[in-house]
Design an enzyme around this catalytic site. Structure first.
Site, PDB file in Angstrom:
ATOM      1  CG  ASP A  42       3.038   6.055  14.737  1.00 59.68           C
ATOM      2  OD1 ASP A  42       2.088   6.602  15.319  1.00 59.68           O
ATOM      3  OD2 ASP A  42       3.485   4.931  15.051  1.00 59.68           O
ATOM      4  CE1 TYR A  47       6.002   0.921  18.359  1.00 56.51           C
ATOM      5  CE2 TYR A  47       6.197   2.792  16.895  1.00 56.51           C
ATOM      6  CZ  TYR A  47       5.453   1.771  17.441  1.00 56.51           C
ATOM      7  OH  TYR A  47       4.143   1.607  17.042  1.00 56.51           O
ATOM      8  CE  LYS A  72       1.685   4.752  18.166  1.00 53.94           C
ATOM      9  NZ  LYS A  72       3.008   4.421  17.625  1.00 53.94           N
ATOM     10  CG  HIS A 105       1.780   1.998  22.246  1.00 53.37           C
ATOM     11  ND1 HIS A 105       3.125   2.079  22.003  1.00 53.37           N
ATOM     12  CD2 HIS A 105       1.262   1.334  21.179  1.00 53.37           C
ATOM     13  CE1 HIS A 105       3.400   1.494  20.855  1.00 53.37           C
ATOM     14  NE2 HIS A 105       2.291   1.027  20.342  1.00 53.37           N
TER      15      HIS A 105
HETATM   16  P1  NAP Z   1       3.097  -2.366   7.733  1.00 51.05           P
HETATM   17  O1  NAP Z   1       3.365  -0.935   7.573  1.00 51.05           O
HETATM   18  O2  NAP Z   1       1.782  -2.891   7.257  1.00 51.05           O
HETATM   19  O3  NAP Z   1       4.197  -3.257   7.015  1.00 51.05           O
HETATM   20  C1  NAP Z   1       5.569  -2.988   7.100  1.00 51.05           C
HETATM   21  C2  NAP Z   1       6.283  -4.050   6.262  1.00 51.05           C
HETATM   22  O4  NAP Z   1       5.798  -4.003   4.908  1.00 51.05           O
HETATM   23  C3  NAP Z   1       7.786  -3.856   6.186  1.00 51.05           C
HETATM   24  O5  NAP Z   1       8.365  -5.135   6.205  1.00 51.05           O
HETATM   25  C4  NAP Z   1       8.014  -3.178   4.852  1.00 51.05           C
HETATM   26  O6  NAP Z   1       9.242  -3.542   4.237  1.00 51.05           O
HETATM   27  C5  NAP Z   1       6.875  -3.779   4.010  1.00 51.05           C
HETATM   28  N1  NAP Z   1       6.423  -2.814   3.006  1.00 51.05           N
HETATM   29  C6  NAP Z   1       5.903  -1.584   3.222  1.00 51.05           C
HETATM   30  N2  NAP Z   1       5.609  -0.981   2.048  1.00 51.05           N
HETATM   31  C7  NAP Z   1       5.960  -1.853   1.068  1.00 51.05           C
HETATM   32  C8  NAP Z   1       5.921  -1.792  -0.343  1.00 51.05           C
HETATM   33  N3  NAP Z   1       5.445  -0.729  -0.983  1.00 51.05           N
HETATM   34  N4  NAP Z   1       6.371  -2.867  -1.036  1.00 51.05           N
HETATM   35  C9  NAP Z   1       6.849  -3.958  -0.396  1.00 51.05           C
HETATM   36  N5  NAP Z   1       6.910  -4.071   0.949  1.00 51.05           N
HETATM   37  C10 NAP Z   1       6.472  -3.029   1.676  1.00 51.05           C
HETATM   38  O7  NAP Z   1       3.235  -2.823   9.274  1.00 51.05           O
HETATM   39  P2  NAP Z   1       3.732  -2.156  10.637  1.00 51.05           P
HETATM   40  O8  NAP Z   1       5.116  -1.635  10.544  1.00 51.05           O
HETATM   41  O9  NAP Z   1       3.430  -3.124  11.692  1.00 51.05           O
HETATM   42  O10 NAP Z   1       2.744  -0.911  10.820  1.00 51.05           O
HETATM   43  C11 NAP Z   1       3.047   0.396  10.412  1.00 51.05           C
HETATM   44  C12 NAP Z   1       3.315   1.313  11.589  1.00 51.05           C
HETATM   45  O11 NAP Z   1       2.180   1.363  12.441  1.00 51.05           O
HETATM   46  C13 NAP Z   1       4.449   0.837  12.522  1.00 51.05           C
HETATM   47  O12 NAP Z   1       5.706   1.037  11.971  1.00 51.05           O
HETATM   48  C14 NAP Z   1       4.135   1.641  13.744  1.00 51.05           C
HETATM   49  O13 NAP Z   1       4.580   2.990  13.595  1.00 51.05           O
HETATM   50  C15 NAP Z   1       2.615   1.577  13.790  1.00 51.05           C
HETATM   51  N6  NAP Z   1       2.092   0.467  14.633  1.00 51.05           N
HETATM   52  C16 NAP Z   1       1.385   0.801  15.742  1.00 51.05           C
HETATM   53  C17 NAP Z   1       0.896  -0.188  16.569  1.00 51.05           C
HETATM   54  C18 NAP Z   1       0.127   0.202  17.801  1.00 51.05           C
HETATM   55  O14 NAP Z   1      -0.068  -0.647  18.680  1.00 51.05           O
HETATM   56  N7  NAP Z   1      -0.328   1.420  17.899  1.00 51.05           N
HETATM   57  C19 NAP Z   1       1.106  -1.544  16.284  1.00 51.05           C
HETATM   58  C20 NAP Z   1       1.807  -1.863  15.117  1.00 51.05           C
HETATM   59  C21 NAP Z   1       2.277  -0.857  14.297  1.00 51.05           C
HETATM   60  P3  NAP Z   1      10.635  -2.729   4.378  1.00 51.05           P
HETATM   61  O15 NAP Z   1      10.697  -2.186   5.782  1.00 51.05           O
HETATM   62  O16 NAP Z   1      11.653  -3.744   4.044  1.00 51.05           O
HETATM   63  O17 NAP Z   1      10.631  -1.613   3.360  1.00 51.05           O
END
Ligand code: NAP
Length: 275
Positions: A42, A47, A72, A105
């Site tokens: 994704d 980004y 997106k 997005h």
């Molecule tokens: P997330 O995936 O819930 O959390 C990411 C964070 O959690 C990072 O700091 C990561 O650490 C940590 N983490 C992940 N797995 C872990 C594990 N097994 N143990 C310990 N820590 C862990 O949050 P997000 O990045 O906001 O969301 C995921 C994806 O969704 C984004 O990257 C993006 O592609 C998409 N997104 C889309 C929108 C939208 O508006 N459509 C908005 C937000 C996000 P490390 O990186 O240090 O490993």
């Protein structure tokens, strides 16, 4: 890997998010994710990492047909001309002729959604994306897109984790034959602070993050895209296919949601459904 079957498309239920990684970091984490076995990636115009994500995919040696790639369109690019132009730029950065899924997005209240959907449908007809969808749409916007404009959408990507119930939007997404992609699925690490998730995890020899991801992807038509730049995190998040949650554990997780929303974009966030 577990797959979602939606409108004749097979989508890996566990994908990899790339928000907040850029430059060489985006290249390295995407390469790492593909090496570990992720086949659903994704990214997004905003980004700022499409170049590196695309290069990582091409350098991986994995056939593009075997990777489900989403990008997106930024909310500032939702006028018809800008949708087309900005997606052409995305494809150039990615080094690809098409993506699997192209999403709006965030909705932009200043642009009629029908105009954007028509432009997306034209890109699909021209082979620049296999499927189209939306992100951060509430039930009202979904209804407008599908019922008023007749849009054939594959996905709605929204924030979804154990602390935020998305019953209304999930029900609407299913009603329209779409799948829901859960973003921020480990609540940006907050799952580790939750005693219920930690305790359930101990029972299965899994972490709170693994429990949350399993809980998500076991729901009908739900995919999750955790982001993890650390190799051990990315590997752990994939290691969720050798256990299943008992009904009482699922019910305990269902009961955790208290409407804790982590992601807002003032000016673009719609009137979220409260449930
Ligand atoms: P997330 O995936 O819930 O959390 C990411 C964070 O959690 C990072 O700091 C990561 O650490 C940590 N983490 C992940 N797995 C872990 C594990 N097994 N143990 C310990 N820590 C862990 O949050 P997000 O990045 O906001 O969301 C995921 C994806 O969704 C984004 O990257 C993006 O592609 C998409 N997104 C889309 C929108 C939208 O508006 N459509 C908005 C937000 C996000 P490390 O990186 O240090 O490993």
């Amino acid at each position: 890997m577990q797959y979602i079957d939606v409108k004749g498309v097979k989508v890996p239920a566990l994908g990899f998010g790339t928000w907040a990684v850029s430059g060489s970091g985006a290249y390295a984490t995407t390469r790492q994710a593909l090496e570990l076995g992720y086949r659903h990636i994704d990214t997004a115009q905003i980004y700022g990492n499409e170049t590196e994500v695309g290069r990582a995919i091409r350098d991986s040696g994995i056939a593009c047909e075997d990777i489900f790639l989403t990008t997106k369109v930024a909310p500032s690019n939702l006028r018809a001309g800008a949708v087309t132009h900005s997606h052409e730029e995305s494809l150039k950065r990615l080094g690809l002729d098409f993506v699997d899924l192209l999403l709006i997005h965030w909705p932009n209240p200043d642009v009629p959604v029908g105009e954007t959907l028509d432009a997306l449908a034209k890109l699909r007809a021209a082979g620049k994306t296999r499927h189209i969808g939306v992100s951060n749409f509430n039930v009202r916007l979904l209804r407008e897109a599908v019922e008023r404009h007749g849009a054939d959408l594959l996905c709605n990507q929204v924030e979804y984790h154990p602390f935020l119930a998305q019953r209304a939007v999930l029900a609407a997404t299913r009603r329209y034959g779409m799948f829901l992609t859960a973003y921020a699925p480990v609540a940006r690490g907050r799952v580790f602070e939750d005693k219920t998730l930690v305790t359930i995890g101990r029972k299965y020899g899994k972490s709170a993050a693994q429990v949350a991801l399993r809980w998500l992807i076991d729901q009908d038509g739900v995919a999750a895209i955790p982001k993890a730049s650390r190799r051990e995190h990315a590997a752990a998040n994939l290691d969720i296919f050798d256990f299943s949650l008992a009904a009482e554990d699922r019910a305990a997780i269902d009961a955790l949601a208290e409407g804790d929303r982590l992601v807002e974009w003032w000016g673009y966030s719609p009137d979220w459904d409260r449930d």
